[in-house]
Design a protein around this motif. Structure first.
Motif, mmCIF file in Angstrom:
data_model
loop_
_atom_site.group_PDB
_atom_site.id
_atom_site.type_symbol
_atom_site.label_atom_id
_atom_site.label_comp_id
_atom_site.label_asym_id
_atom_site.label_seq_id
_atom_site.Cartn_x
_atom_site.Cartn_y
_atom_site.Cartn_z
ATOM 1 N N GLU A 1 35.708 60.814 47.694
ATOM 2 C CA GLU A 1 36.478 59.603 48.359
ATOM 3 C C GLU A 1 36.420 58.441 48.930
ATOM 4 N N TYR A 2 35.387 57.896 49.422
ATOM 5 C CA TYR A 2 34.522 56.722 49.933
ATOM 6 C C TYR A 2 33.691 56.050 48.007
ATOM 7 N N VAL A 3 33.426 57.205 47.617
ATOM 8 C CA VAL A 3 32.894 56.455 46.319
ATOM 9 C C VAL A 3 34.029 55.730 44.964
ATOM 10 N N ALA A 4 35.064 56.742 45.245
ATOM 11 C CA ALA A 4 35.964 56.025 44.421
ATOM 12 C C ALA A 4 36.461 54.996 44.942
ATOM 13 N N LEU A 5 36.820 54.582 45.789
ATOM 14 C CA LEU A 5 37.253 53.640 46.841
ATOM 15 C C LEU A 5 36.453 52.464 46.491
ATOM 16 N N ALA A 6 34.464 52.699 47.173
ATOM 17 C CA ALA A 6 33.940 51.482 47.143
ATOM 18 C C ALA A 6 33.809 51.079 45.480
ATOM 19 N N THR A 7 34.310 52.152 44.204
ATOM 20 C CA THR A 7 33.726 52.014 42.756
ATOM 21 C C THR A 7 34.497 50.681 42.203
ATOM 22 N N GLN A 8 36.034 50.853 43.174
ATOM 23 C CA GLN A 8 37.175 50.048 43.365
ATOM 24 C C GLN A 8 37.026 48.610 43.295
ATOM 25 N N GLY A 9 36.006 48.785 44.326
ATOM 26 C CA GLY A 9 36.174 47.087 45.361
ATOM 27 C C GLY A 9 35.231 46.543 44.200
ATOM 28 N N TRP A 10 34.001 46.846 43.933
ATOM 29 C CA TRP A 10 33.237 46.661 42.899
ATOM 30 C C TRP A 10 33.863 45.858 41.687
ATOM 31 N N LEU A 11 33.985 46.974 41.376
ATOM 32 C CA LEU A 11 35.442 46.866 40.023
ATOM 33 C C LEU A 11 36.484 45.686 39.513
ATOM 34 N N SER A 12 37.437 46.510 40.332
ATOM 35 C CA SER A 12 38.983 46.067 40.359
ATOM 36 C C SER A 12 39.117 45.343 41.234
ATOM 37 N N SER A 13 38.158 44.655 41.937
ATOM 38 C CA SER A 13 38.907 43.536 43.425
ATOM 39 C C SER A 13 38.252 42.659 43.565
ATOM 40 N N LYS A 14 39.377 41.604 43.382
ATOM 41 C CA LYS A 14 38.820 39.906 43.433
ATOM 42 C C LYS A 14 37.507 39.854 44.032
ATOM 43 N N CYS A 15 37.374 40.307 44.619
ATOM 44 C CA CYS A 15 35.210 40.160 44.665
ATOM 45 C C CYS A 15 34.788 39.863 43.571
ATOM 46 N N ARG A 16 35.562 40.180 42.519
ATOM 47 C CA ARG A 16 34.526 40.378 40.966
ATOM 48 C C ARG A 16 35.041 39.438 40.025
ATOM 49 N N GLU A 17 34.307 38.446 38.960
ATOM 50 C CA GLU A 17 35.164 37.820 38.722
ATOM 51 C C GLU A 17 33.944 38.312 36.950
ATOM 52 N N THR A 18 34.041 38.795 36.211
ATOM 53 C CA THR A 18 33.140 38.723 35.121
ATOM 54 C C THR A 18 31.838 39.653 35.514
ATOM 55 N N ASN A 19 30.457 39.442 35.377
ATOM 56 C CA ASN A 19 29.145 39.653 35.739
ATOM 57 C C ASN A 19 28.895 38.730 37.010
ATOM 58 N N ARG A 20 30.280 38.195 38.085
ATOM 59 C CA ARG A 20 29.254 37.699 38.799
ATOM 60 C C ARG A 20 30.648 38.127 39.966
ATOM 61 N N TYR A 21 30.014 37.721 41.396
ATOM 62 C CA TYR A 21 30.553 38.414 42.251
ATOM 63 C C TYR A 21 30.497 37.726 43.840
ATOM 64 N N ARG A 22 31.789 37.543 44.955
ATOM 65 C CA ARG A 22 31.840 36.773 45.328
ATOM 66 C C ARG A 22 31.422 36.857 46.414
ATOM 67 N N HIS A 23 31.126 36.335 47.948
ATOM 68 C CA HIS A 23 31.165 37.195 48.865
ATOM 69 C C HIS A 23 31.788 37.579 49.300
ATOM 70 N N ALA A 24 32.807 36.786 49.486
ATOM 71 C CA ALA A 24 34.806 37.113 49.622
ATOM 72 C C ALA A 24 35.533 36.526 49.254
ATOM 73 N N VAL A 25 36.193 37.274 49.172
ATOM 74 C CA VAL A 25 37.978 36.838 48.730
ATOM 75 C C VAL A 25 38.412 36.032 49.446
ATOM 76 N N TRP A 26 38.498 34.770 49.282
ATOM 77 C CA TRP A 26 38.680 33.770 50.055
ATOM 78 C C TRP A 26 38.770 32.374 49.827
ATOM 79 N N PRO A 27 39.669 31.094 50.071
ATOM 80 C CA PRO A 27 39.265 29.907 49.564
ATOM 81 C C PRO A 27 38.185 29.244 49.947
ATOM 82 N N GLY A 28 36.984 28.689 48.885
ATOM 83 C CA GLY A 28 36.347 28.196 48.898
ATOM 84 C C GLY A 28 35.012 29.435 48.574
#
Length: 887
Positions: free
Chosen positions: A453-480
């Motif tokens: 379940e942890y693997v599934a949750l972390a996978t969603q974090g990397w693939l599905s959350s707004k942390c990801r933008e195509t091939n780049r990644y945000r340190h955090a989802v927040w303005p700035g």
């Protein structure tokens, strides 16, 4: 609390079950009963609210935006009458509710706030100032969507108690009779002043009990005091190693009180004490001291070496409740809210001794800590346990008297147990260690996640959350926070792909990792990361090791350039920012310096540059100027240099543990262990609210951003704890018998509790910047999964993503994507096993190699890539392999 991110202040107030009605009053107070349609129609001026719908349960508030609020009619309130606001409501979303009070219009500073949990009816009782005629209210419900049911807003008169005055201080005389001894700690008593027991540690007087105990209760809206010093006290030795004393006295309103204290020898260096208080008529108590120590009275006086109230104060010879780290009302930490205390320990150290107070049931009772004593006027420091408790609304923080009297029922005793501790010590760390020995470690938090379940949750974090933008990644989802190249994202995605049970998920992770790598320049593999915990694992998984070696050497050189000629790392004010050094007693601090030293040593260890390593060890030795001090000053992008800081502990552990690894010098290991203990006061070792999330959560600093807001007492910031936990995992390998792995596992488990789940599609798998304990809500920027990921692998017994092993005799240092075990070193060779985690072949770096070596892998001679100028050997391995390097 995240990098470069300011936040607005939140005031936490307790959520309580329905409270009994206040005494009848002649004052007529407004009440808004929203179960009545007529009341509901008086409210309007909606913002980010779709509709207000009256119902039999209350006013249904349908939220459809980030800033919901609506306003009510003007009402007349009695002048000069402080109030309680009682709000009854149920919310789909947990969060902060706010009520503004105004005549002309809502203004900042003219409101009260309270935390609201999700999914259940609650009644919040909040202190309000006196209002007067013609005041209106604006209600801001919690959440940004869903439904809130508001049943009522009503008011009660709030009794404001006068600030107490205390009798002139008469210092107790040294006690002549020894009652008991426990290790280095002895307890003495005197027949003439029985409650003024004296504690001596290693033969030196360190504390007295209060010679003149007083109890305060409310009768007819007045505070009445009962002075126990005039009572007849019965003494009972009660057998070897025990002492008992009982006082009985009648108050001015006719009730008889019985106040009994017992003492017995406990574990070495500890005296177990129990106080039982009983009264034969109901009494509404506002001040009842259960245990009191006046440290330094009659001995070392008002000065000290260090002082500690876990979670709120970590002092050197400086006053508590100062404005050095926080300015405003919350600087008053004399009687703090109990959920802000990370574990129930107060301690004072001076003159080579320490004395402390540990107590049970921290939520029922409150702590009084005043160093030096400005409360009673003694010549020492106050450590006391009081009844009633201190969580709002029962007590305004800092106040000695409870704002909401708590009734002791007739002939129903109040009982409190505590431990007086003491012994030899040059810091408060021995007191922290003794707390753990006496009270133990809490159980690991239930993450609610199996490994899959942890693997599934972390996978969603990397693939599905707004942390990801195509091939780049945000340190955090927040303005700035902009998306950026991130080699560590590719590392974690590759690791998860090898452990995902769903083949489609595994394939998606591998594709994402390839995409992430496509925008990272190979020479940036050493640097490129969005997580708080950095390691040089990317080139060991994806190649370009030699480029990473060269990059590490440049990082080391850049760190060396930061040192001043005197060897310090001075704080440098940002040209357009506040001067965070202005309240500190020096231009540098151990946390600020240790971060640079640790980064220098890690870069030198990876590059193998012997001069950089030597320079790093020299800088590590120079940290001796901070030996035995308080961890401070690691977050000067927003926090004052003076402020005690768990990141400072983390950086110091990192630096000293690596120094020990590289040299084998025991002094470095001793210092790593000391600094590991200094981080413990920032960690919750008790459950502060009785709710699921709490134990092993970590307070970031004992202060506030920019001295003002947000205030971080009682507000966990788990990314700071994760950096500390990562350092502890390294230390645990060097001291396997120590508590460090359990502590790191606990902090990691709490981080997984904090992490957003799948019901939040934009932030799933991400770590909240901070967590609100009273309402159990996540808040602030949503931090990428890497910050938890490396420690989660260890928690789930998957081994480290990156490991390093130094061989001090030969000077070789091994770096691998996986675990390096079973090291052996002889005169002409080194042996080790690598348990690599990549499913594909991977690389191992061995630096510090001076001549072309003979390499055997699993006993077979194997050609290897050797680079003489850099002194590094690069091996290509698969799975688990035994490596032998000789000459």
């Amino acid at each position: 609390m995240n990098l470069f991110t300011p936040f607005s202040c939140l005031i936490l107030l307790a959520i309580t079950p329905a409270l009994p009605a206040a005494p009848a009053s002649t004052v007529l107070l407004p009440e808004f009963d929203f179960t009545k349609a007529g009341t509901a129609r008086e409210w309007g001026q909606l913002h980010d609210i779709e509709a207000l719908k009256p119902s039999a349960e209350g006013l249904q508030i349908l939220i459809n935006g980030p800033d919901p609020y609506f306003s009510g009619p003007a009402r007349d309130y009695p002048a000069n009458t402080p109030l309680w606001l009682i709000a009854r409501l149920r919310s789909d979303q947990a969060g902060m509710a706010e009520v503004f009070y105004f005549r002309e219009g809502p203004k900042a500073g003219q409101s009260v706030q309270f935390q609201v949990p999700a999914g259940r009816w609650v009644e919040a009782r909040v202190p309000m100032p006196a209002l007067g005629a013609g005041h209106r209210l604006r209600f801001d419900p919690p959440g940004n969507s869903g439904r809130v049911l508001l049943a009522s807003l009503r008011f009660e008169k709030r009794l404001v108690l006068p600030v107490p005055t205390w009798p002139d201080w008469n210092p107790p005389q040294p006690a002549a009779q020894r009652a008991l001894a426990s290790g280095e700690l002895e307890l003495f008593f005197s027949q003439t002043a029985p409650f003024a027991v004296e504690l001596r540690a290693s033969g030196q007087s360190v504390a007295f009990g209060h010679p003149r105990l007083r109890i305060a209760y409310v009768m007819r809206e007045e505070v009445h005091w009962l002075d126990l010093s005039g009572a007849v006290v019965g003494m009972d030795p009660a057998g070897p190693g025990m002492l008992s004393m009982t006082a009985r006295r009648r108050d001015q309103d006719g009730a008889e009180w019985t106040y009994r204290q017992t003492f017995r020898a406990g574990a070495p260096g500890a005296v177990v004490t129990e106080t039982t208080v009983q009264v034969d008529q109901d009494r509404a108590v506002v001040f009842l001291p259960m245990h009191t120590l006046l440290a330094g009275e009659g001995s070392f006086g008002s000065h000290k070496g260090q002082g500690l109230l876990a979670g709120l104060e970590y002092l050197e010879d400086e006053p508590s409740s100062s404005e050095t780290d926080i300015i405003g009302p919350e600087a008053n930490r004399r009687v703090p809210a109990s959920h802000k205390i990370t574990f129930p320990l107060m301690a004072i150290q001076a003159a080579g001794r320490y004395v402390g107070l540990i107590w049970e049931d921290a939520r029922r009772f409150s702590a009084l800590f005043d160093s030096p004593d400005r409360t009673f006027g003694s010549r020492g420091h106050v450590m006391s346990v009081l009844f009633p408790g201190a969580d709002a609304p029962s007590r305004q923080e800092g106040s000695l008297l409870s704002d909401a009297p708590q009734t002791i029922k007739a002939n129903q005793p109040i009982v409190s147990r505590a431990w007086f501790i003491g012994g030899a010590g040059t810091t408060v760390v021995p007191a922290v260690q003794q707390y753990v020995q006496l009270r133990g470690w809490p159980s690991l938090p239930d993450t609610g996640l199996s490994f899959s379940e942890y693997v599934a949750l972390a996978t969603q974090g990397w693939l599905s959350s707004k942390c990801r933008e195509t091939n780049r990644y945000r340190h955090a989802v927040w303005p700035g926070f902009q998306a950026q190249p991130a080699a560590d994202a590719a590392v974690f995605e590759t690791w998860l792909a090898g452990r995902a049970e769903n083949p489609a998920q595994s394939e998606a992770l591998r594709a994402a990792a390839a995409g992430a790598l496509s925008v990272v320049e190979p020479r940036q593999f050493y640097h490129s990361a969005v997580g708080h915990i950095r390691s040089p694992v990317a080139p060991l998984v994806f190649g370009e090791v030699l480029a990473a070696v060269k990059a590490a050497r440049q990082v080391g050189l850049s760190q060396l350039e930061r040192f001043s000629p005197d060897g310090s790392i001075p704080y440098r004010r940002s040209p357009n920012g506040p001067d965070y050094g202005k309240t500190h007693f020096a231009s540098d601090a151990n946390g600020l310096t240790a971060q640079v030293v640790a980064t220098l040593l890690e870069a030198g260890a990876f590059s193998g540059d012997r001069e950089e390593i030597a320079q790093g060890i020299a800088r590590l030795r120079a940290l001796a100027k901070f030996r035995g001090s308080v961890p401070r000053g690691a977050q000067t992008w927003e926090i004052p240099l003076h402020t005690p800081d768990i990141l400072a502990s983390a950086h110091l552990v990192r630096a000293y543990a690596l120094g020990y690894e590289l040299t084998g010098e025991k002094e470095f290991l001793d210092q790593a262990i000391y600094w590991a203990w200094t981080g413990l006061p920032f960690v919750y070792l008790v459950n502060p609210t009785g709710q699921p999330v709490g134990p092993y959560s970590t307070i970031p600093v004992l202060g506030a951003t920019s001295w003002k807001a947000p205030v971080w007492f009682g507000r966990p910031v788990q990314w700071c704890g994760m950096v500390y936990a990562d350092a502890l995992y390294w230390l645990a390998r060097q001291t396997p018998a120590g508590p460090w792995k359990k502590l790191a596992d606990g902090i990691t488990s709490a981080a997984l509790q904090h992490t957003w789940r799948a019901d939040d599609h934009q932030r799933v798998g991400l770590l909240p910047d901070f967590f609100e304990l009273p309402s159990q809500t996540r808040a602030g920027p949503a931090i990428n999964p890497a910050t938890v990921g490396s420690s989660a692998a260890r928690l789930y017994a998957q081994g480290p993503l990156y490991d390093r092993r130094a061989f001090p005799r030969s000077g070789m240092i091994v770096h691998a994507p996986g675990e390096v075990t079973d090291p052996a070193e002889e005169e002409q060779r080194v042996d080790f096993t690598v348990r690599g985690w990549p499913r594909e072949p991977y690389l191992v770096l061995v630096n510090g190699v001076t001549n072309a070596p003979v390499v055997k892998i699993d006993g077979r001679l194997t050609p290897a890539e050797f680079h003489p100028p850099e002194g590094c050997l690069i091996l290509k391995l698969s799975g688990t392999a035994r490596v032998q390097i000789g000459r």
